[in-house]
Design a protein around this motif. Sequence first.
Motif, PDB file in Angstrom:
ATOM      1  N   ARG A   1       0.820  -1.213   0.000  1.00  0.00           N
ATOM      2  CA  ARG A   1       0.000   0.000   0.000  1.00  0.00           C
ATOM      3  C   ARG A   1       0.854   1.264   0.000  1.00  0.00           C
ATOM      4  N   GLU A   2       1.801   1.334   0.945  1.00  0.00           N
ATOM      5  CA  GLU A   2       2.607   2.546   1.080  1.00  0.00           C
ATOM      6  C   GLU A   2       3.423   2.784  -0.190  1.00  0.00           C
ATOM      7  N   ILE A   3       3.988   1.707  -0.736  1.00  0.00           N
ATOM      8  CA  ILE A   3       4.839   1.853  -1.926  1.00  0.00           C
ATOM      9  C   ILE A   3       4.015   2.274  -3.139  1.00  0.00           C
ATOM     10  N   LEU A   4       2.832   1.708  -3.308  1.00  0.00           N
ATOM     11  CA  LEU A   4       2.001   2.099  -4.463  1.00  0.00           C
ATOM     12  C   LEU A   4       1.519   3.549  -4.327  1.00  0.00           C
ATOM     13  N   LEU A   5       1.222   3.949  -3.097  1.00  0.00           N
ATOM     14  CA  LEU A   5       0.813   5.349  -2.888  1.00  0.00           C
ATOM     15  C   LEU A   5       1.968   6.292  -3.233  1.00  0.00           C
ATOM     16  N   LEU A   6       3.140   5.937  -2.745  1.00  0.00           N
ATOM     17  CA  LEU A   6       4.300   6.811  -3.015  1.00  0.00           C
ATOM     18  C   LEU A   6       4.584   6.874  -4.514  1.00  0.00           C
ATOM     19  N   ARG A   7       4.417   5.723  -5.189  1.00  0.00           N
ATOM     20  CA  ARG A   7       4.768   5.666  -6.613  1.00  0.00           C
ATOM     21  C   ARG A   7       3.708   6.355  -7.490  1.00  0.00           C
ATOM     22  N   TYR A   8       2.447   5.998  -7.285  1.00  0.00           N
ATOM     23  CA  TYR A   8       1.434   6.451  -8.255  1.00  0.00           C
ATOM     24  C   TYR A   8       0.590   7.640  -7.795  1.00  0.00           C
ATOM     25  N   VAL A   9       0.548   7.888  -6.485  1.00  0.00           N
ATOM     26  CA  VAL A   9      -0.236   9.048  -6.016  1.00  0.00           C
ATOM     27  C   VAL A   9       0.686  10.229  -5.737  1.00  0.00           C
TER      28      VAL A   9
END
Lengths: 287, 169
Positions: free
Chosen positions: B124-132
Amino acid sequence: MDKIKQQFKDEAKSVHLVARERDSIREAILGNELEKLVPAQPSPFSFLLNPQWNRLVPIAAIFLFIIAGVPITNAAQQSVPGDFLYIFEVAVVEEIELHLHFTAESKNEYHLERLHERLDEIHTIREKSDVLNDYAPVVVREVAEHTEEVLRFGEMQDSKSDVDELVELSALVEAHETFYERVIPDGGEAFAGVSDRVSQEIVLEVDAYVAENTSETVLMEISADIDAISLDQDARQSSPLESFIDARLTEVAEEITTKDLGGALLVTSDIRIELLKRDLLERENGS
Amino acid sequence: MSDTKEAKERLFTSLYDAHVDEIFRYVYYRLRNREEALDVVHVVFAKFWQYIETGKEVEYPKAFLYRSARNTLINAVRDRKENISLDELAEGGFEVAYQEEDREELERQAEVVRGLQDLDVQYREILLLRYVDGLKVKEIASLLNENENTVSVRIHRGLAQLKKIYGQN
């Protein structure tokens, strides 16, 4: 997979402030909120903090002794933030007291005591929120000056005890930073420069210590730090700090595995700073 | 930097409008509580205004705001554990006079935030940092103290898990 990425991005970015939230926050900042930050009635002695007038402090001190004598000086020493004589205490009386210390060690202790005293005044600040804005700039200036003097004293020393002293100093500065961060917008930011300066000194001292000593000596030092931290941790079972300490001790183990003893010593120093800072703030909460 | 109060207010307003949503998202996804997220955003931009008001130059406003949001967020999480309310920290909060039409939108957004909890926390944290938040793999690796390869693997696995979640829905 591109479709998944796009769907995730679109969904996640569909979260935003509604117009009324956006307007309310902006109005709170540019409107009424600013009125709350107007400084309280300044002390009649505030001008003494101005560098231009600061040079007159010794003359003012002599004048004080001639005109008013010891009773007013004593009253100033007992004053707390918000009192009539408080700025006089900080700008004049403490300056006189400092000059009554004749050795570098004694002056260093005096500066550390003043840092503790500024922190001890936190409970007064909590009770007298109207003096906060008047008082905060005085504290920032005081903390920066005393910290600089302690660092200067440390530069003259040559031992591992430097790191221990820097840990105590860093905890004191960070305790101020944390407290003011909580009670006033931008309050913590004002301490960032002082805090960074102490952190840099810790890195330099740790590097020097590792370079000057054998791996066995450094490992013994790390081990002593871990023992002290573990003892402390036993007293903090189930506190929010427990998981923080566990995570940081894992980092120490990783640093030792990769043979970065300086890195390990820096992490143990960080943990000690955090523990000491918490103790200092808790002590003030309890007072 | 312009020195009249009006000019400073104009500068603040333009930067507030440009960044307030992304800062709010950054905080809301991590706190998962809208009221607390609003309080953090309030504190962050109040600090930012004080900075501008004193006439200081803000060279990288976005970096300043993210850094400030991150610090305030950490304090908020710590203080939540110690039962200190963000209102106390912000020296008094603020009230939003929501209208009926806002409720539906707030509920929809809360559903999006809740939906994200289906993802494993490590993804979750990594996808948020990457795409959001739009960070590069290298920046995420540096931020999380992981190597780039680990981050790339987690992004890939996170997307695979997302695919399953979207498939189920």
